[in-house]
Design a protein around this motif. Structure first.
Motif, PDB file in Angstrom:
ATOM      1  N   PRO A  35       8.693   5.687  12.072  1.00 28.92           N
ATOM      2  CA  PRO A  35       8.181   4.500  11.395  1.00 28.92           C
ATOM      3  C   PRO A  35       6.807   4.712  10.782  1.00 28.92           C
ATOM      4  O   PRO A  35       6.072   5.622  11.196  1.00 28.92           O
ATOM      5  CB  PRO A  35       8.120   3.435  12.504  1.00 28.92           C
ATOM      6  CG  PRO A  35       8.530   4.083  13.757  1.00 28.92           C
ATOM      7  CD  PRO A  35       8.906   5.488  13.504  1.00 28.92           C
ATOM      8  N   SER A  36       6.485   3.866   9.842  1.00 28.51           N
ATOM      9  CA  SER A  36       5.172   3.878   9.218  1.00 28.51           C
ATOM     10  C   SER A  36       4.102   3.670  10.290  1.00 28.51           C
ATOM     11  O   SER A  36       4.265   2.855  11.180  1.00 28.51           O
ATOM     12  CB  SER A  36       5.145   2.749   8.179  1.00 28.51           C
ATOM     13  OG  SER A  36       3.885   2.648   7.629  1.00 28.51           O
ATOM     14  N   GLY A  37       3.051   4.472  10.215  1.00 30.03           N
ATOM     15  CA  GLY A  37       1.962   4.338  11.172  1.00 30.03           C
ATOM     16  C   GLY A  37       2.134   5.145  12.441  1.00 30.03           C
ATOM     17  O   GLY A  37       1.287   5.112  13.332  1.00 30.03           O
ATOM     18  N   SER A  38       3.227   5.929  12.533  1.00 29.00           N
ATOM     19  CA  SER A  38       3.480   6.668  13.777  1.00 29.00           C
ATOM     20  C   SER A  38       2.663   7.962  13.868  1.00 29.00           C
ATOM     21  O   SER A  38       2.646   8.598  14.912  1.00 29.00           O
ATOM     22  CB  SER A  38       4.977   6.958  13.929  1.00 29.00           C
ATOM     23  OG  SER A  38       5.477   7.637  12.811  1.00 29.00           O
ATOM     24  N   LYS A  40       2.680  10.589  11.300  1.00 23.69           N
ATOM     25  CA  LYS A  40       3.293  11.741  10.619  1.00 23.69           C
ATOM     26  C   LYS A  40       2.304  12.393   9.646  1.00 23.69           C
ATOM     27  O   LYS A  40       2.122  13.614   9.662  1.00 23.69           O
ATOM     28  CB  LYS A  40       4.569  11.303   9.873  1.00 23.69           C
ATOM     29  CG  LYS A  40       5.581  10.591  10.753  1.00 23.69           C
ATOM     30  CD  LYS A  40       6.819  10.152   9.978  1.00 23.69           C
ATOM     31  CE  LYS A  40       6.571   9.192   8.839  1.00 23.69           C
ATOM     32  NZ  LYS A  40       6.079   7.856   9.265  1.00 23.69           N
ATOM     33  N   SER A  41       1.701  11.580   8.793  1.00 25.50           N
ATOM     34  CA  SER A  41       0.755  12.143   7.819  1.00 25.50           C
ATOM     35  C   SER A  41      -0.450  12.751   8.527  1.00 25.50           C
ATOM     36  O   SER A  41      -0.944  13.808   8.129  1.00 25.50           O
ATOM     37  CB  SER A  41       0.274  11.061   6.844  1.00 25.50           C
ATOM     38  OG  SER A  41       1.354  10.569   6.087  1.00 25.50           O
ATOM     39  N   THR A  42      -0.910  12.077   9.564  1.00 26.11           N
ATOM     40  CA  THR A  42      -2.054  12.602  10.320  1.00 26.11           C
ATOM     41  C   THR A  42      -1.730  13.984  10.880  1.00 26.11           C
ATOM     42  O   THR A  42      -2.557  14.901  10.820  1.00 26.11           O
ATOM     43  CB  THR A  42      -2.419  11.631  11.462  1.00 26.11           C
ATOM     44  OG1 THR A  42      -2.736  10.359  10.890  1.00 26.11           O
ATOM     45  CG2 THR A  42      -3.591  12.142  12.277  1.00 26.11           C
ATOM     46  N   PHE A  43      -0.518  14.135  11.380  1.00 24.46           N
ATOM     47  CA  PHE A  43      -0.135  15.431  11.936  1.00 24.46           C
ATOM     48  C   PHE A  43      -0.126  16.515  10.845  1.00 24.46           C
ATOM     49  O   PHE A  43      -0.646  17.615  11.049  1.00 24.46           O
ATOM     50  CB  PHE A  43       1.229  15.333  12.637  1.00 24.46           C
ATOM     51  CG  PHE A  43       1.622  16.609  13.302  1.00 24.46           C
ATOM     52  CD1 PHE A  43       0.903  17.097  14.383  1.00 24.46           C
ATOM     53  CD2 PHE A  43       2.695  17.361  12.828  1.00 24.46           C
ATOM     54  CE1 PHE A  43       1.239  18.297  14.987  1.00 24.46           C
ATOM     55  CE2 PHE A  43       3.038  18.555  13.431  1.00 24.46           C
ATOM     56  CZ  PHE A  43       2.306  19.025  14.505  1.00 24.46           C
TER      57      PHE A  43
HETATM   58  P1  ADP Z   1       2.469   7.698   9.062  1.00 22.64           P
HETATM   59  O1  ADP Z   1       2.268   8.815   8.092  1.00 22.64           O
HETATM   60  O2  ADP Z   1       3.440   8.015  10.148  1.00 22.64           O
HETATM   61  O3  ADP Z   1       2.819   6.407   8.386  1.00 22.64           O
HETATM   62  P2  ADP Z   1      -0.370   7.951   9.465  1.00 22.64           P
HETATM   63  O4  ADP Z   1      -0.586   9.274  10.088  1.00 22.64           O
HETATM   64  O5  ADP Z   1      -0.659   7.816   8.027  1.00 22.64           O
HETATM   65  O6  ADP Z   1       1.093   7.434   9.821  1.00 22.64           O
HETATM   66  O7  ADP Z   1      -1.256   6.875  10.175  1.00 22.64           O
HETATM   67  C1  ADP Z   1      -1.222   6.622  11.565  1.00 22.64           C
HETATM   68  C2  ADP Z   1      -2.322   5.661  11.910  1.00 22.64           C
HETATM   69  O8  ADP Z   1      -3.573   6.314  11.761  1.00 22.64           O
HETATM   70  C3  ADP Z   1      -2.371   4.429  11.028  1.00 22.64           C
HETATM   71  O9  ADP Z   1      -2.604   3.302  11.857  1.00 22.64           O
HETATM   72  C4  ADP Z   1      -3.566   4.678  10.144  1.00 22.64           C
HETATM   73  O10 ADP Z   1      -4.180   3.485   9.799  1.00 22.64           O
HETATM   74  C5  ADP Z   1      -4.458   5.538  11.005  1.00 22.64           C
HETATM   75  N1  ADP Z   1      -5.305   6.446  10.223  1.00 22.64           N
HETATM   76  C6  ADP Z   1      -4.887   7.448   9.452  1.00 22.64           C
HETATM   77  N2  ADP Z   1      -5.925   8.099   8.893  1.00 22.64           N
HETATM   78  C7  ADP Z   1      -7.037   7.465   9.321  1.00 22.64           C
HETATM   79  C8  ADP Z   1      -8.458   7.652   9.096  1.00 22.64           C
HETATM   80  N3  ADP Z   1      -8.911   8.644   8.327  1.00 22.64           N
HETATM   81  N4  ADP Z   1      -9.310   6.801   9.706  1.00 22.64           N
HETATM   82  C9  ADP Z   1      -8.836   5.816  10.502  1.00 22.64           C
HETATM   83  N5  ADP Z   1      -7.530   5.596  10.754  1.00 22.64           N
HETATM   84  C10 ADP Z   1      -6.646   6.394  10.179  1.00 22.64           C
END
Ligand code: ADP
Ligand code: MG
Length: 250
Positions: A35-38, A40-43
């Protein structure tokens, strides 16, 4: 190619990655869903050195890039080392991020010329080959504004490939596209997979994951909930959270 052991990442008080464990083998197409916010992009950003992990261990291309394990030597990469490592990793985002004032060909040449100090002649030759490969040989002279979203995304893939990466990261590469343009981009990715490129693909395209993926991970709330062969995870999910997510996207 990538190994994560109990990887944690926080932004301030927000604990985003809560102990991610996974392993990506060379030449594997590794699909990451959730799901969105899990997280994935951060990883992906941690793999690409755009973010530093707070705890755990992360290996990329055989090298430990960040860990905070008791007894281990703290390993911090210097800026130059980070730049060198990022060169080996291609990344394609949901938004294509092409340089608007450059043609498709110039976009693909830019990295090798500016970052690798390659001669323009060599870079141009490779850029032409890559644009042919993504089916855009005819559009080499077009500016991004003269290309469809799907074509722009294929240029973005060619641009990433121009750096001759060892690993390609795709972060929802088709999510911003009109449905009829998705297939051409997935076809390019399928071709890359057939050529043996190691790829981590964050996607909602379950058909692609099933047909092209070698491994699939379902991530929720910063942890890996379930992983396995895409056919098994998609066809016979074991966990409630996976079932619930798949019932919404399939
Ligand atoms: P996904 O790609 O699975 O949708 P993200 O990795 O983009 O999830 O985001 C996971 C959570 O981390 C979200 O709640 C987002 O708001 C938070 N987040 C991502 N990058 C940052 C950042 N640079 N500073 C603060 N919060 C962040
Ligand atoms: Mg994301």
């Amino acid at each position: 190619m990538v190994k994560a052991e109990a990887v944690h990442k926080s932004f301030g008080a927000a604990h985003i990655l809560k102990g991610v464990d996974l392993e990506v083998a060379p030449r594997e197409v590794f699909c990451l869903i959730g799901p969105s916010g899990s997280g994935k992009s951060t990883f992906l950003r941690c793999i690409n050195h755009l973010e530093q992990i707070n705890a755990g261990r992360l290996w990329v291309d055989g090298e430990l890039v960040g860990y905070r394990q008791r007894g281990d030597r703290l390993h911090e990469l210097k800026d130059r080392e980070v730049a060198a490592k990022r060169r080996d990793i291609g990344m394609v985002f949901q938004r294509f991020n092409l340089f608007p004032h450059m043609t498709a060909l110039e976009n693909v040449m830019e990295g090798p010329v500016q970052v690798k100090r390659e001669s323009k002649a060599v870079a141009r030759e490779r850029a032409r080959t890559l644009l042919d490969r993504v089916g855009l040989g005819e559009k080499a002279g077009n500016y991004p504004s003269q290309l469809s979203g799907g074509q722009q995304q294929r240029v973005a893939i060619a641009r990433a490939l121009a750096m001759e990466p060892k690993l390609m990261l795709f972060d929802e590469p088709t999510s911003a596209l009109d449905p009829e343009l998705v297939g051409d981009v997935l076809d390019v990715m399928r071709g890359l997979a057939e050529d043996g490129m190691t790829m981590i693909v964050v996607t909602h395209e379950m058909g692609f994951a099933r047909e092209v993926g070698d491994a699939l991970v379902f991530m929720d709330d910063g942890v890996v909930v379930e992983s396995g062969h895409p056919r098994d995870v998609l066809g016979n999910p074991q966990h409630e959270r996976t079932k619930s997510f798949l019932s919404k996207v399939l």
